[in-house]
Every structure is written in C-alpha cells, then in structure tokens.
Design an enzyme around this catalytic site. Sequence first.
Site, mmCIF file in Angstrom:
data_model
loop_
_atom_site.group_PDB
_atom_site.id
_atom_site.type_symbol
_atom_site.label_atom_id
_atom_site.label_comp_id
_atom_site.label_asym_id
_atom_site.label_seq_id
_atom_site.Cartn_x
_atom_site.Cartn_y
_atom_site.Cartn_z
ATOM 1 N N HIS A 125 68.815 82.072 30.428
ATOM 2 C CA HIS A 125 69.118 83.512 30.450
ATOM 3 C C HIS A 125 69.070 84.041 31.888
ATOM 4 O O HIS A 125 69.925 84.817 32.314
ATOM 5 C CB HIS A 125 68.077 84.282 29.631
ATOM 6 C CG HIS A 125 68.255 84.176 28.148
ATOM 7 N ND1 HIS A 125 69.415 84.543 27.508
ATOM 8 C CD2 HIS A 125 67.414 83.765 27.160
ATOM 9 C CE1 HIS A 125 69.276 84.360 26.195
ATOM 10 N NE2 HIS A 125 68.073 83.886 25.956
ATOM 11 N N GLU B 165 73.014 84.045 24.876
ATOM 12 C CA GLU B 165 72.281 82.999 24.147
ATOM 13 C C GLU B 165 72.907 81.622 24.378
ATOM 14 O O GLU B 165 72.212 80.611 24.331
ATOM 15 C CB GLU B 165 72.242 83.362 22.657
ATOM 16 C CG GLU B 165 71.204 82.616 21.841
ATOM 17 C CD GLU B 165 69.747 82.853 22.260
ATOM 18 O OE1 GLU B 165 69.473 83.768 23.061
ATOM 19 O OE2 GLU B 165 68.893 82.091 21.791
ATOM 20 N N HIS C 224 64.614 77.525 28.144
ATOM 21 C CA HIS C 224 65.459 78.495 27.425
ATOM 22 C C HIS C 224 65.583 79.796 28.236
ATOM 23 O O HIS C 224 66.696 80.272 28.500
ATOM 24 C CB HIS C 224 64.837 78.776 26.047
ATOM 25 C CG HIS C 224 65.587 79.771 25.228
ATOM 26 N ND1 HIS C 224 66.460 79.406 24.230
ATOM 27 C CD2 HIS C 224 65.624 81.131 25.269
ATOM 28 C CE1 HIS C 224 66.998 80.498 23.694
ATOM 29 N NE2 HIS C 224 66.493 81.563 24.304
ATOM 30 N N GLU C 225 64.454 80.339 28.630
ATOM 31 C CA GLU C 225 64.485 81.614 29.367
ATOM 32 C C GLU C 225 65.161 81.442 30.727
ATOM 33 O O GLU C 225 65.789 82.366 31.248
ATOM 34 C CB GLU C 225 63.073 82.194 29.520
ATOM 35 C CG GLU C 225 62.320 82.439 28.209
ATOM 36 C CD GLU C 225 63.107 83.202 27.151
ATOM 37 O OE1 GLU C 225 64.003 83.978 27.524
ATOM 38 O OE2 GLU C 225 62.848 82.992 25.944
HETATM 39 ZN ZN ZN Z 1 67.337 83.508 24.006
#
Ligand code: ZN
Length: 503
Positions: free
Chosen positions: A271, A297, A267-268
């Site tokens: 980003h 996101e 997830h990170e």
């Molecule tokens: Zn996030």
Amino acid sequence: MNNAFKKLLELGQSIQTVESIERVLFWDQETMMPKNGITIKTMQKSAIASIIHQKKTSQELEKTLKSLIDFKTNTFVTHDLDEDQKRCTQLMRDDFLKAKKLPDDFIQKLAVLSSEATHVWIEARKENDFKRFLPYLEQIIDLMKQKSDLIGFEDHPYDAHIDDYEPGMTTRKLTALFTPLKKDLIQLTKDYQTIPIEDSCLYGEFDESLQMQLCKALLIDFGLNPDNHRLDESAHPFCMPVHRLDLRLTTHLNPSCFYQCISSSIHECGHALYEQGHHPDFFGLPIGQYASMGIHESQSKFYETMIGQSHAFWKGFYPKILQAFPDQMQKVSLDSFYRAINKVSPSLIRIYADEVTYSLHIILRFEIEKAFMDGSLKARELPEYWKTKMQEYLGIIPHNDSEGCLQDIHWASALFGYFPTYALGNLYAAELFNAIQKSFPDLDKRLENGDYHFLKDWLGKHVHEHGRRYTPERLIERATGQKVTASTFIAYLKKKYEALKTL
Ligand code: ZN
C-alpha cells in the site's frame, strides 16, 4: 497554465491538505493516543470532517469548475487544457456533483447512526448477541437504500455503493467476474485442503524487537525511502498515507509467531509503495490520488502473497530468519517453512483466511450486500443465510454469530460496497504478476538474490504514477495488455499449488 485551472489546483491542494490532517489524527488514535484522548479526538475528527465536506461542496469550487467545464453537457468551455488537466477537471466535477447529491442532514444522520452502530456492534460481537445489533443493521440498510436513490443508479441499487470504492465497476460486472471465480475456488479449496502440511513450525517464542528489526529492514529493501515512512505497532495493521512523503505503517507483533508480523508488514508496504509512487506534480489533483480501493489492495496483495509467499522470495530471505531465530528455526527446512505459510485450510474468520479461500469469504459478503440492497434478503435472515453459504462455499459452519456474520466492522460502519474490492485486488494482482513474469523471465533469480526494486519500478511506471488517469479496469488493461478475468488468478493458484504438492 490556464488561470482557472491554477485556481482549481489550489482548491484541490487545500482539500488534500486538510484530509492529510484527518489521517494524522487517525494514525495518532491507533498508535500513540492515551486512552482518555478519545474525547477530544472525537471532537477533532468531527470538526475536520465538516471542514472537508464544506471545502468539497463549496461555491468557490463550483464556480471554478464551471469556468472550465459545462456541468450539463460535460464539455469544456476553455480550449487550453492538456489531456491530464481535462481528465482532472472532469473527475473533480464528477466528485463535486456526487458530494452535492448527499444533503448535509443525510450525512449527519449517517455519521450518528454508524457511530452508535459501531459501538453496539463491538458489544454484540463480544456477547454473541445478533439480536442486539439487528435494529441498527436494519436502519443502516435503510439509509444505504436511501443513498442509492440519492446518488442514482442505472441497473442495480448496489451500483451506487460499489462506485464509491471502485469507479466504473457495477453489480453486473462483479457478478460476471465472481461467478466463475467462486466455482473454481470451491473446487480448489476441496483439492488443496487435503495436502498434508504441518504448520507447527511457525509457532514458538520470538523476540519482538528482533521481529520489528526484520520488518523495518525489509520495508527499505522493498523500496520505501527511510525518510518517507515509519513503522509502529497497532492491534490491526494498517498503512495511513498522510502524504506520499509521509507514510505511517503499522504491524502487529505476535511473540509466538514471527511470520504474522512479516506478512502484514509486506502487505502494508505494498500500500505504502503505491502512495510513495504517486506523481509529485499532481498533489491535490485526481491524477495524484489512488485509482480505487481494488487497485490499492492489488498492490498490497501482490507483495504479500505473490512475492511474500513465494518460494523464490523465501529462498533469499530465509537465511535472515535463521540468523535472527537460530534456536527456534534451525531444524525447520526452507521447504517445510514454505509449505507451512501456504497451507490451505477453510476457516471461519476472513482476516485469517489463506490465499485460496480468502476470496470466497468476500464473495459471500458481496452476495449479501447485493441481496440487502435489492431487498431479497432481510437483515433478520442474515445469521441463517451466513451459515448456509459458509457450508456451501467452505464446508464449515460457525458455532456462533461472533465467528459468523458479526465478525466484520464494515456493516456497522456503513461501508457498503467496500468488500468486493478485496477480491478484485487479488484478481488485479494476478494480472500484474502475470505481466511482470513475462517482462522478467529471471524473476525468481532476482527474488532469490534479494533484488526487489525492479518490482517497485515496474509498478511505478504502469500503475503508481497514473493515479486516477484511467479507470481501474483500463489501468490494468494498459499495464498488462489484457482485460481482468478470474482465470488468470485461478491459473496462478493452480501452478503454485500443483508445484507445492510435489515439494
Ligand atoms: Zn490492504
């Protein structure tokens, strides 16, 4: 380059440089700082915040902007700017005027109140004591209404807050997206929570340094330059982009479940790849910055769920897990593992929610913020309202407010308008995934072979390098050829879970 624009670029770079210092301070606080460092850290943060506010509202910036664009008519007073320079000037004018709308004493009042409220919220959540938090929530809602009036809005007072995180988005547009989304997700939750899935295979004892090694290698495989980032441990995983060449990621290591650390790292990473992909020529200018929180996101959700929870990805990656944890995982088949990480199960806590139920948690918060802003819901009515809606949307009711309306930090921190961007991220991600599937018919084969860089390259070209060149809605439309709808995300979920049922 036009001289005034050159000056604007210098001022923009100076603001962004000081902001990058603020980000290092945040990263340090969450990862390395000794406990007692908080005293000086608080002073450092407030000193930096006031410098940033001064720079963003300075007379020098105003003068420079006015030599490029007429503030009243929003027309250019110089004729030698190219399209990108015009867009940057316009956005910096908008940002400047917005920052000027909030007087210093309002900013101070909000900073003091949200700091106190966060402190009280931590205790209230621990003690399950909503009444203790209530007077602070009431004051925050009052200040948020004042902010709506100061910023101004056409249709709904909540619009002023949504626009902070998702430029161009409004209460009306979100309601139009979320209403069909909610209806379909409630039905899908009912349908898919009955799929019998045994997820005990995800739990055991897993060496933490091996988990970290797997995550670090995966970030590089996905396309993060080893010299541009680092991965550390923190209680709550985050990605703090100091600069596109200095990305600080964290993950949370759980000795009894390696999957959590892999999933949060992916997830990170989404980003971080977005930030790494910003156009190098636009540092200090809006085109060198992220388009919105929803777009940010969408990048993390795309990697975390559409790639990181796909069968094809795990078909390629699972042998590495078997190699790292042979004793714990050798009896667990790929299909059993895949089903376990995709189990649909309504839960009370948003951050632990699965892919199907997650957006319902967000829609609940969106409806509450909207009602707070137009006065149709009072702060004191929140606990009951929360329970009623949880029953209606997810079929479960929290036993106490700590597991209910007190679970998130956002309202204590006065982050109104932020929540909707989480659900928007899912919708945008589904649109992008759909377009990538069309562009790469061999997508699954590539993922099985551990080939991931084409994803970063495609997203780089269609999303990352544009920064704020387009509004979020336009950015997605340009990248995918169609407008954002709830139905693409719903179709993605149906296809995935109908196939999972028969595995
Ligand atoms: Zn996030």
